[in-house]
Design an enzyme around this catalytic site. Structure first.
Site, PDB file in Angstrom:
ATOM      1  N   SER A  89      -3.236  -5.505   1.627  1.00  0.00           N
ATOM      2  CA  SER A  89      -1.905  -5.050   1.977  1.00  0.00           C
ATOM      3  C   SER A  89      -0.892  -5.802   1.116  1.00  0.00           C
ATOM      4  O   SER A  89      -1.282  -6.604   0.268  1.00  0.00           O
ATOM      5  CB  SER A  89      -1.698  -5.357   3.451  1.00  0.00           C
ATOM      6  N   GLU A 122       8.066   0.588  -7.866  1.00  0.00           N
ATOM      7  CA  GLU A 122       7.546   1.906  -7.500  1.00  0.00           C
ATOM      8  C   GLU A 122       7.989   2.226  -6.080  1.00  0.00           C
ATOM      9  O   GLU A 122       8.074   1.330  -5.246  1.00  0.00           O
ATOM     10  CB  GLU A 122       6.003   1.877  -7.543  1.00  0.00           C
ATOM     11  N   LYS A 124       7.681   2.981  -2.343  1.00  0.00           N
ATOM     12  CA  LYS A 124       6.591   2.716  -1.394  1.00  0.00           C
ATOM     13  C   LYS A 124       6.422   3.974  -0.560  1.00  0.00           C
ATOM     14  O   LYS A 124       7.222   4.268   0.328  1.00  0.00           O
ATOM     15  CB  LYS A 124       6.919   1.511  -0.514  1.00  0.00           C
ATOM     16  N   CYS A 418      18.484  30.679  30.852  1.00  0.00           N
ATOM     17  CA  CYS A 418      19.017  32.014  30.589  1.00  0.00           C
ATOM     18  C   CYS A 418      19.446  32.674  31.906  1.00  0.00           C
ATOM     19  O   CYS A 418      19.028  32.244  32.971  1.00  0.00           O
ATOM     20  CB  CYS A 418      17.996  32.871  29.848  1.00  0.00           C
TER      21      CYS A 418
HETATM   22  S1  IVH Z   1      -0.020  -1.223  -4.219  1.00  0.00           S
HETATM   23  C1  IVH Z   1      -2.878  -4.928  -2.834  1.00  0.00           C
HETATM   24  N1  IVH Z   1       1.795   0.603  -4.543  1.00  0.00           N
HETATM   25  O1  IVH Z   1       1.770   0.132   0.995  1.00  0.00           O
HETATM   26  C2  IVH Z   1      -2.141  -3.754  -2.307  1.00  0.00           C
HETATM   27  N2  IVH Z   1       0.957   0.243  -2.345  1.00  0.00           N
HETATM   28  O2  IVH Z   1       1.614  -2.660   2.428  1.00  0.00           O
HETATM   29  C3  IVH Z   1      -1.902  -2.761  -3.384  1.00  0.00           C
HETATM   30  N3  IVH Z   1       1.894   1.781  -0.668  1.00  0.00           N
HETATM   31  O3  IVH Z   1      -1.647  -0.400   1.541  1.00  0.00           O
HETATM   32  C4  IVH Z   1      -1.036  -1.673  -2.903  1.00  0.00           C
HETATM   33  N4  IVH Z   1       3.201   2.895  -2.029  1.00  0.00           N
HETATM   34  O4  IVH Z   1      -0.718   2.005   1.631  1.00  0.00           O
HETATM   35  C5  IVH Z   1       1.006  -0.031  -3.658  1.00  0.00           C
HETATM   36  N5  IVH Z   1       3.378   2.234  -5.013  1.00  0.00           N
HETATM   37  C6  IVH Z   1       2.591   1.601  -4.126  1.00  0.00           C
HETATM   38  C7  IVH Z   1       2.567   1.938  -2.766  1.00  0.00           C
HETATM   39  C8  IVH Z   1       1.745   1.240  -1.892  1.00  0.00           C
HETATM   40  C9  IVH Z   1       2.776   2.787  -0.784  1.00  0.00           C
HETATM   41  C10 IVH Z   1       1.276   1.368   0.601  1.00  0.00           C
HETATM   42  C11 IVH Z   1      -0.219   1.247   0.564  1.00  0.00           C
HETATM   43  C12 IVH Z   1      -0.487  -0.213   0.816  1.00  0.00           C
HETATM   44  C13 IVH Z   1       0.733  -0.627   1.568  1.00  0.00           C
HETATM   45  C14 IVH Z   1       0.990  -2.091   1.345  1.00  0.00           C
END
Ligand code: IVH
Length: 697
Positions: A89, A122, A124, A418
């Site tokens: 995560s 990027e 999220k 109604c």
């Molecule tokens: S990179 C080591 N890039 O956010 C973790 N995660 O809290 C690498 N997520 O589990 C994850 N957009 O489900 C990454 N551009 C993005 C993302 C992204 C959404 C989510 C993903 C991840 C969580 C992290």
């Protein structure tokens, strides 16, 4: 709540136990059941408190502390998949200061000079992560994250997502790679899914993320296939060999292999770049059409990423900068009932106007009676409003301390609002189970259903009457000029004898009246399938209407068959049942609709006004009769709708996805993954010109 700094050791032990239990409960609700019970912001606050206490009392960190695990155990119905490398995560950042500290921390760790560090920023994506394993460029397995180490095998379901290539395009891919990214659902698709669920009496999803998770984790992949899920690739797990030097290059490579990558991703320099990227993403957020809940910052240089490594469950090289929750407090002033076209009654919260995420919110959907009871919402309560999916306001819950004295639990009315005041019955499913839907049984005698029915009648896919939008229709309805579909076609005639002339309405000039009347006139002749669809019978959507039109051929045949179906004539029912894709729900709905005198009268009066064109019975002697055809890429000589209509008229079935059942793919310029799949499956492919030559031969 005691501030962390004031906790005694004994209190800290107690608090860590409580937090572990609570966080585990929320993890299960979110990851396993796709049904979270608290907001993301509240969940983050729990995790943060847990971390803060652990920081102060490191010797009290529990084995299996919530700060060292991600996700939740997999559900038992899917086979386990051990990820090649764990799916971890990201730590969260909530402010500019947190972002600056992230940059400073990396600089310290790598002992860098003042040269700005290059990062990717990027969006999220707010969906659920998936890991897809390719061997020699071929998709071999796909899994959910699960607990980060072991996920659920959802290969069959991932294969139905169009954005996920079954075979990697281009070149330069490692022999083995786990591509990682996010499965998500767009706002429009989410709204349509919930609308259909409400209509069918199924449970609705709280937000697009839960809908995506619920859709991906279906045991039956044909259900997943019907959900328009999408996928963005942004990372990878196990690799047989390195394929890029930077995150940016990796994203470019993923794109060249046929994945979608987030278009808003940027490469930035230094701390300033991080802050600017956040602001840009926040500004772009409302117009993306899908949910993002923050920005992910990643050190671009992959060598540096390797050196930075991980701390317990999260990398040091990346962080998720979360958007503040778009929540606000306001007062629940009333709960009204809204009646849909088919009588489904939905409670709506009327709120004291409040700005949430830059938009003024006055209403929120409450979905159904059960939800009001579960949240124990009472008129007069101070409630927390949240914009879920960035668009649809929701009530998170009531603030109990602020509840006014004497506020009563909401008693769901047992009658429709109604004038008919029909008793609202809980709907039951075919097997007799009660659903959450309550329906007004007044049908077209209920004015609320009548107006919704009229809106459906004039809508684009039904009679498509230009100039008769919802507002105009409501005006005519309120005046009593249009009470049922037939009235639309009598408007001109009645206007001649009416005192209140059309041209004097709402200062509508002569030309706009003339345009409206011309638009109505042009729809007096209508194909049978549109006529059937326009009737707005439950469960009879466009496709079913088309099947019925083709099956009966003419309006006269259709109407006489429906009368017999309503009278439960076994032969007529068998005839309807024999039509392709028609099941019990349609038969029941048609029988119930035509059993009502007022419905039959409405249809008859409408029919008297129209010339309904016969439907062509599907041809059985053409080159494509009985075949399943897919059109993909740009068509240059005809529109998609024309192509579909033409193919269907020649007895072909048109499908939107390529599978083993496809017989023929007509590919125009820009055709992508469907063409690729067709080639892989050895399906016949032709150009638009070849198609036209074949069907006109
Ligand atoms: S990179 C080591 N890039 O956010 C973790 N995660 O809290 C690498 N997520 O589990 C994850 N957009 O489900 C990454 N551009 C993005 C993302 C992204 C959404 C989510 C993903 C991840 C969580 C992290």
């Amino acid at each position: 709540m005691i501030p962390v700094d004031d906790l005694t050791e004994a209190q800290a032990v107690e608090e860590l136990t409580r937090l572990a239990d609570e966080i585990t409960r929320h993890d299960l609700a979110y990851h396993r059941d796709d049904a979270p019970t608290i907001s993301d912001a509240d969940y983050d606050a729990l995790k943060r408190r847990n971390l803060d206490i652990e920081d102060r009392f490191p010797h009290l960190i529990r084995e299996n502390s919530p700060s060292t695990r991600v996700g939740a155990p997999r559900a038992e119905q899917f086979s386990p998949v051990t990820h090649g490398t764990p799916m971890l995560s990201l730590d969260n950042a909530f402010s500019d200061e947190d972002a600056l500290e992230f940059d400073a921390r990396i600089r310290r760790f790598l002992k860098l000079d003042e040269t700005p560090i290059r990062y990717t920023a990027e969006p999220k994506i707010d969906g659920l992560s998936a890991s897809i394993r390719y061997e020699k460029g071929v998709l071999v397995q796909g899994a959910t994250r699960g607990d980060g180490r072991v996920g659920e095998d959802v290969t069959a379901n991932l294969l139905t997502i169009r954005d996920i290539p079954h075979k990697l395009a281009g070149s330069g891919w490692p022999e083995v790679i786990e591509v990682r990214g996010e499965v998500y659902l767009g706002h429009a698709e989410f709204a349509a899914l919930n609308a259909a669920a409400t209509e069918a009496g199924d449970k609705t999803y709280a937000n697009p993320r839960n809908a995506a998770a619920g859709s991906l984790r279906q045991i039956d992949s044909t259900i997943t296939a019907r959900r328009p899920l999408k996928f963005f690739a942004y990372a990878w797990g196990l690799l047989s060999e390195k394929f890029a030097d930077s995150q940016w290059e990796a994203l470019e490579k993923l794109k060249s292999w046929g994945f979608q990558t987030t278009p808003q991703s940027v490469c930035v320099e230094g701390a300033e770049g991080l802050l600017a990227a956040y602001a840009a993403m926040e500004a772009a957020r409302p117009n993306l059409g899908y949910d993002i809940d923050g920005v992910v910052y990643k050190v671009d240089n992959l060598d540096w990423q390797r050196r930075l490594g991980f701390v317990s469950r999260a990398p040091r090289w990346g962080i998720a900068r979360k958007f503040p929750a778009e929540q606000a407090r306001t007062v629940l002033e009333a709960i009204d009932l809204q009646v849909g076209r088919t009588g489904a009654v939905t409670p709506v919260a009327r709120l004291r106007p409040v700005t949430v995420g830059g938009v003024s919110v006055t209403n929120a959907t409450l979905h159904n009676a059960d939800e009001i009871a579960r949240k124990d919402l009472r008129v007069g309560d101070t409630v927390i409003v949240q914009r879920a999916g960035d668009v649809i306001p929701q009530i998170v819950g009531a603030i109990l301390e602020a509840r006014p004295e004497g506020a009563e639990p909401f008693a769901f009315p047992d009658h429709c609002p109604c004038p008919l005041k029909t008793p609202l019955a809980r709907e039951t499913t075919a097997s007799g189970a009660e659903t959450v839907v309550r329906r007004c049984t007044g049908e077209l005698a209920c004015p609320f259903q009548r107006i919704e029915h009229l809106k459906h009648f004039v809508s684009r896919r039904a009679f498509d009457i230009e100039g008769l939008g919802e507002k105009q229709l409501q005006g005519f309805f309120d005046d009593g000029m249009i009470r049922e579909p037939a009235d639309i076609f009598l408007l001109e005639e009645r206007d001649k004898t009416s005192l209140k002339k059309l041209k004097d309405r709402d200062r509508a000039g002569e030309t706009s009246v003339a345009n409206l009347l011309a638009a109505i006139e042009s729809r007096r002749t209508i194909p049978l399938d549109r006529f059937i669809y326009g009737l707005g019978i439950r469960h009879i959507g466009e496709q079913t209407a088309l099947v019925m039109a083709r099956g009966y051929g003419s309006a006269a045949e259709f109407l006489s068959a429906m009368d017999k179906v309503a009278a439960r004539d076994p032969e007529a029912i068998a005839e309807l049942d024999a039509l392709d894709q028609i099941g019990d729900a349609v038969i029941e709905a048609a029988a119930a609709f035509f059993a009502e005198d007022h419905n039959r009268g409405m249809v008859q009066r409408l029919h008297d006004q129209l010339t309904v064109q016969d439907a062509e019975k599907p041809k059985t002697d053409t080159a494509v009769a009985g075949k399943t055809v897919v059109f993909t890429g740009a068509l240059e000589r005809m529109t998609r709708d024309e192509a579909k209509a033409q193919a269907e008229a020649l007895g072909a079935k048109v499908s939107s996805s390529v599978s083993k059942k496809t017989d023929l793919v007509v590919a125009g310029p820009g055709a992508g993954s469907k063409l690729k799949t067709a080639t892989e499956l050895g399906i016949q492919v032709m150009t638009e010109d070849e198609w036209l030559a074949m069907v006109s031969a």
